[in-house]
Motif scaffolding. Structure first.
Motif, PDB file in Angstrom:
ATOM      1  N   VAL A 298      80.812  29.637  38.540  1.00  0.00           N
ATOM      2  CA  VAL A 298      80.628  30.731  37.582  1.00  0.00           C
ATOM      3  C   VAL A 298      81.725  30.719  36.534  1.00  0.00           C
ATOM      4  N   ILE A 299      82.989  30.600  36.971  1.00  0.00           N
ATOM      5  CA  ILE A 299      84.112  30.652  36.025  1.00  0.00           C
ATOM      6  C   ILE A 299      84.512  29.256  35.554  1.00  0.00           C
ATOM      7  N   THR A 300      83.840  28.213  36.071  1.00  0.00           N
ATOM      8  CA  THR A 300      83.999  26.800  35.665  1.00  0.00           C
ATOM      9  C   THR A 300      85.405  26.266  35.867  1.00  0.00           C
ATOM     10  N   THR A 301      86.218  26.894  36.681  1.00  0.00           N
ATOM     11  CA  THR A 301      87.570  26.385  36.927  1.00  0.00           C
ATOM     12  C   THR A 301      88.092  26.934  38.244  1.00  0.00           C
ATOM     13  N   ALA A 302      89.103  26.265  38.776  1.00  0.00           N
ATOM     14  CA  ALA A 302      89.796  26.736  39.974  1.00  0.00           C
ATOM     15  C   ALA A 302      91.290  26.538  39.747  1.00  0.00           C
ATOM     16  N   THR A 303      92.039  27.645  39.687  1.00  0.00           N
ATOM     17  CA  THR A 303      93.478  27.597  39.438  1.00  0.00           C
ATOM     18  C   THR A 303      94.208  28.369  40.525  1.00  0.00           C
ATOM     19  N   PRO A 304      95.466  28.026  40.821  1.00  0.00           N
ATOM     20  CA  PRO A 304      96.188  28.681  41.926  1.00  0.00           C
ATOM     21  C   PRO A 304      96.436  30.167  41.707  1.00  0.00           C
ATOM     22  N   ASP A 305      96.618  30.594  40.438  1.00  0.00           N
ATOM     23  CA  ASP A 305      96.960  31.996  40.206  1.00  0.00           C
ATOM     24  C   ASP A 305      95.805  32.949  40.478  1.00  0.00           C
ATOM     25  N   GLN A 306      94.619  32.424  40.753  1.00  0.00           N
ATOM     26  CA  GLN A 306      93.492  33.283  41.103  1.00  0.00           C
ATOM     27  C   GLN A 306      93.560  33.776  42.543  1.00  0.00           C
ATOM     28  N   TYR A 307      94.390  33.164  43.369  1.00  0.00           N
ATOM     29  CA  TYR A 307      94.361  33.418  44.806  1.00  0.00           C
ATOM     30  C   TYR A 307      95.745  33.870  45.287  1.00  0.00           C
ATOM     31  N   GLN A 308      96.115  35.078  44.893  1.00  0.00           N
ATOM     32  CA  GLN A 308      97.401  35.652  45.254  1.00  0.00           C
ATOM     33  C   GLN A 308      97.208  36.765  46.275  1.00  0.00           C
ATOM     34  N   PHE A 309      98.328  37.194  46.847  1.00  0.00           N
ATOM     35  CA  PHE A 309      98.259  38.320  47.784  1.00  0.00           C
ATOM     36  C   PHE A 309      97.982  39.619  47.043  1.00  0.00           C
TER      37      PHE A 309
ATOM     38  N   MET B 276      97.398  23.793  36.093  1.00  0.00           N
ATOM     39  CA  MET B 276      96.237  23.638  35.217  1.00  0.00           C
ATOM     40  C   MET B 276      94.919  23.767  35.985  1.00  0.00           C
ATOM     41  N   GLY B 277      94.955  23.508  37.290  1.00  0.00           N
ATOM     42  CA  GLY B 277      93.759  23.635  38.095  1.00  0.00           C
ATOM     43  C   GLY B 277      92.743  22.546  37.809  1.00  0.00           C
ATOM     44  N   ILE B 278      91.519  22.822  38.213  1.00  0.00           N
ATOM     45  CA  ILE B 278      90.409  21.879  37.998  1.00  0.00           C
ATOM     46  C   ILE B 278      89.420  22.552  37.047  1.00  0.00           C
ATOM     47  N   PRO B 279      89.501  22.271  35.746  1.00  0.00           N
ATOM     48  CA  PRO B 279      88.615  22.936  34.779  1.00  0.00           C
ATOM     49  C   PRO B 279      87.324  22.162  34.553  1.00  0.00           C
ATOM     50  N   ASN B 280      86.504  22.690  33.653  1.00  0.00           N
ATOM     51  CA  ASN B 280      85.274  22.019  33.182  1.00  0.00           C
ATOM     52  C   ASN B 280      84.325  21.662  34.316  1.00  0.00           C
ATOM     53  N   ILE B 281      84.194  22.579  35.276  1.00  0.00           N
ATOM     54  CA  ILE B 281      83.213  22.364  36.345  1.00  0.00           C
ATOM     55  C   ILE B 281      81.824  22.564  35.739  1.00  0.00           C
ATOM     56  N   PRO B 282      80.943  21.591  35.829  1.00  0.00           N
ATOM     57  CA  PRO B 282      79.634  21.719  35.167  1.00  0.00           C
ATOM     58  C   PRO B 282      78.766  22.785  35.815  1.00  0.00           C
ATOM     59  N   ASP B 283      77.838  23.315  35.018  1.00  0.00           N
ATOM     60  CA  ASP B 283      76.898  24.308  35.547  1.00  0.00           C
ATOM     61  C   ASP B 283      75.982  23.675  36.581  1.00  0.00           C
ATOM     62  N   LEU B 284      75.493  24.533  37.460  1.00  0.00           N
ATOM     63  CA  LEU B 284      74.612  24.063  38.518  1.00  0.00           C
ATOM     64  C   LEU B 284      73.239  23.686  37.954  1.00  0.00           C
ATOM     65  N   GLU B 285      72.587  22.807  38.665  1.00  0.00           N
ATOM     66  CA  GLU B 285      71.193  22.470  38.381  1.00  0.00           C
ATOM     67  C   GLU B 285      70.499  22.258  39.712  1.00  0.00           C
ATOM     68  N   ILE B 286      69.529  23.133  39.996  1.00  0.00           N
ATOM     69  CA  ILE B 286      68.829  23.096  41.280  1.00  0.00           C
ATOM     70  C   ILE B 286      67.343  22.899  41.004  1.00  0.00           C
ATOM     71  N   GLY B 287      66.811  21.755  41.410  1.00  0.00           N
ATOM     72  CA  GLY B 287      65.391  21.490  41.216  1.00  0.00           C
ATOM     73  C   GLY B 287      64.951  21.530  39.768  1.00  0.00           C
ATOM     74  N   GLY B 288      65.798  21.074  38.848  1.00  0.00           N
ATOM     75  CA  GLY B 288      65.462  21.095  37.434  1.00  0.00           C
ATOM     76  C   GLY B 288      65.776  22.402  36.743  1.00  0.00           C
ATOM     77  N   PHE B 289      66.212  23.412  37.501  1.00  0.00           N
ATOM     78  CA  PHE B 289      66.572  24.714  36.924  1.00  0.00           C
ATOM     79  C   PHE B 289      68.051  24.683  36.557  1.00  0.00           C
ATOM     80  N   ARG B 290      68.350  24.731  35.255  1.00  0.00           N
ATOM     81  CA  ARG B 290      69.734  24.674  34.783  1.00  0.00           C
ATOM     82  C   ARG B 290      70.284  26.091  34.654  1.00  0.00           C
ATOM     83  N   PHE B 291      71.361  26.351  35.393  1.00  0.00           N
ATOM     84  CA  PHE B 291      71.940  27.686  35.390  1.00  0.00           C
ATOM     85  C   PHE B 291      72.695  27.987  34.096  1.00  0.00           C
ATOM     86  N   GLY B 292      73.030  26.978  33.347  1.00  0.00           N
ATOM     87  CA  GLY B 292      73.744  27.208  32.098  1.00  0.00           C
ATOM     88  C   GLY B 292      72.850  27.578  30.940  1.00  0.00           C
TER      89      GLY B 292
END
Length: 574
Positions: free
Chosen positions: A479-490, A378-394
């Motif tokens: 960017v893709i708001t998630t990290a799953t194992p199937d993204q990193y294959q040979f 299932m990975g780690i989903p729902n990663i929030p958008d970045l916010e740098i100095g009040g600038f919301r990337f979302g």
């Protein structure tokens, strides 16, 4: 008499140019006629008097071919088009126009069910581009052949692609040279945007066929060499123009989906540049490099405030970036320290094993077969958008009347990351350590005999490449708001994976800055734009690999050393 070995005497220049010009004019005219009777084929090729869709590709190819034919008459206003000769670029453009046109006619026939669906304009276009190519083949070569050179058709064709000595360029004031550099980048931005923004796969294929021929024609005409001279003379201006053109890219697109595609290309290109340190400079064959991208992505995902994160912390962006880079750096050292005493195939097998171990480990840290850290598949989903100095990337933002959406924000962030990676790579390659890496790549035994600590420098290259991959992984996870194992294959059908990353470095040009970026862009863009040929993508990819390794083994963008290594003599007209 053996007629198969009889010399092929080309037509005199006058009649050959006339045939080519007539064919190009007829091709131009054909684009204003209907090519089919129904709008079922995309692009609406049914209108008479107004080109549409793939007809515009044929129109552009015919116009460029005609301009180079007219330049062969040494018209004063067009002589700048081909300082090294007109035959080779004319032939390449005619070949590209024929490929794009016949592809269009074949696609119409295949999709609509037979040649009966072609209107007279389509038949005229097919015959006209063939006449143009025959006329271009009959043109005398820009460089006379030697009496003892082979005379077969294939050798005649290859000799037609050779160019003469470029005419010296007239001196220009500095402001004019700067304007030429700016115009070149602006034109490149427009052409790249047209390809990325192509609405359907058939249009992209036609664009790609003509673009390949056009780039080859630019090289053979001598314009590329002249532009390279100008950019080397005004290096700072060139870097500024490149950055401005890249930053303006989101403003030229009509769909935020294509901005997402461009962001993914930058991520892929950044990782390829990191791998280029390992493979291109140090000569270490790493088949598990995508695992470092995954380490950075997972490390950033754990500390970026995801509700499903086992860490339960929310670091600011700069701390998440340092976490991703640091985790990848540590893993690079831990994996490299015991394995970098191996060489060649043995090192490749070990790194391939590390890549698979990482993916399987991420799958097993699911709370059942191991600690509950990564949520398994299932990975780690729902990663929030970045916010740098009040600038919301979302959020969307209005800049100078243009609206930049979520992916546009991340594109600009990734552009800054790519520039940072380019600067690191460039400084490293030009340093004493970079020269030592090249020495190890060429002959490790000789480098060691000259006093170079090969193991320490290889470990440094491995660690630096891993850190750059970790930087890209940090941004990718947001960017893709998630990290799953199937993204990193040979290997797989969707990059980035280790096989595609290695192919991007080798095909683009090992040891260069532009090469991996170009290779990554092509390998990511082509599968996404040609999804209608998904069943044949790997087959076509294999064919392209074979052809490129046969005709340009040094890569699309190669340094001088590679050109001399793979060719008996310096490339003509390159």
């Amino acid at each position: 008499m053996d007629h198969s070995r009889a010399p092929l005497v080309p037509l005199p220049a006058g009649p050959a140019r006339l045939i080519t010009a007539v064919g190009a004019v007829l091709t131009l005219v054909s684009t204003f006629l209907a090519w089919t009777w129904t709008t079922a084929f995309p692009g609406n090729l049914t209108v008479t008097g107004y080109p549409g869709g793939l007809q515009n590709i044929t129109l552009a190819g015919a116009a460029l071919t005609l301009l180079h034919v007219l330049a062969g008459y040494r018209l004063r206003g067009l002589r700048w088009l081909a300082p090294a000769g007109t035959t080779a670029p004319t032939l390449l453009l005619a070949l590209g126009t024929l490929a794009a046109t016949w592809y269009t006619l074949g696609a119409i026939t295949q999709q609509l069910g037979g040649l009966v669906n072609l209107e007279p304009g389509g038949w005229i276009a097919g015959a006209a581009v063939l006449l143009t190519l025959l006329g271009a083949l009959a043109l005398p070569a820009d460089r006379p052949s030697s009496p003892d050179s082979p005379t077969g058709p294939w050798h005649r064709f290859r000799h037609s692609l050779t160019t003469g000595r470029p005419r010296p360029a007239a001196p220009l004031p500095s402001w004019a040279e700067i304007l030429i550099i700016a115009a070149a980048f602006a034109l490149g931005l427009l052409l790249f945007t047209y390809g990325v923004d192509a609405e359907y796969g058939e249009l992209f294929v036609g664009y790609l066929l003509l673009a390949i021929a056009g780039l080859a024609a630019l090289s053979r005409s001598g314009l590329t060499a002249r532009l390279s001279t100008l950019t080397a003379r005004h290096r700072n201006i060139t870097l500024t123009a490149a950055f401005v053109a890249a930053a303006c890219f989101p403003l030229t697109l009509t769909n935020d989906t294509y901005t997402n595609l461009a962001t993914s290309i930058l991520i892929f290109a950044t990782v390829a540049l990191g791998l280029n340190v390992v493979v291109g400079l140090a000569g270490l064959l790493d088949l598990g490099y995508v695992a470092f991208l995954g380490v950075g992505a997972y490390a950033a995902a754990l500390v970026s405030g995801s509700p499903e994160s086992a860490a339960g912390v929310h670091f600011p962006f700069w701390a998440a970036v340092l976490t991703g880079i640091g985790a990848s750096l540590v893993f690079g050292v831990l994996i490299g320290a015991p394995t970098l005493r191996l060489r060649g195939d043995y090192l490749a097998i070990v790194t391939l094993g590390f890549g698979e171990i990482f993916r399987i480990t991420m799958l097993n840290l699911n709370g059942k077969t191991g600690p509950d850290i990564t949520n398994g598949s299932m990975g780690i989903p729902n990663i929030p958008d970045l916010e740098i100095g009040g600038f919301r990337f979302g959020d969307s933002h209005d800049v100078l009347g243009f609206t930049i959406g979520r992916f546009g924000n991340y594109y600009l962030l990734m552009l800054l990351a790519t520039i940072a990676v380019v600067l690191v790579f460039r400084r490293a390659a030009d340093s004493r350590i970079g020269r030592a890496w090249v020495a190890i790549r060429e002959d490790e035994t000789a480098a060691t005999a000259m006093g170079i600590n090969a193991f320490r420098l290889k470990l440094l290259a491995f660690a630096l490449g891993a850190a750059l991959a970790g930087l890209a992984g940090t941004v990718q996870s947001h960017v893709i708001t998630t990290a799953t194992p199937d993204q990193y294959q040979f290997a797989g059908t969707v990059p980035p994976n280790s096989a595609f990353l290695l192919a991007a470095v080798i095909l683009g040009g090992m040891g260069t800055i532009t090469g991996p970026v170009v290779g990554a862009a092509l390998l990511y863009l082509i599968p996404n734009k040609m999804d209608f040929m998904q069943d044949y993508q790997l087959l076509l990819f294999g064919v392209a690999l074979i052809l490129l390794m046969r005709f340009r083994p040094e890569g699309l963008v190669a340094d001088r050393r590679k050109q001399l290594e793979f060719h008996d003599a310096p490339l003509e007209g390159a």
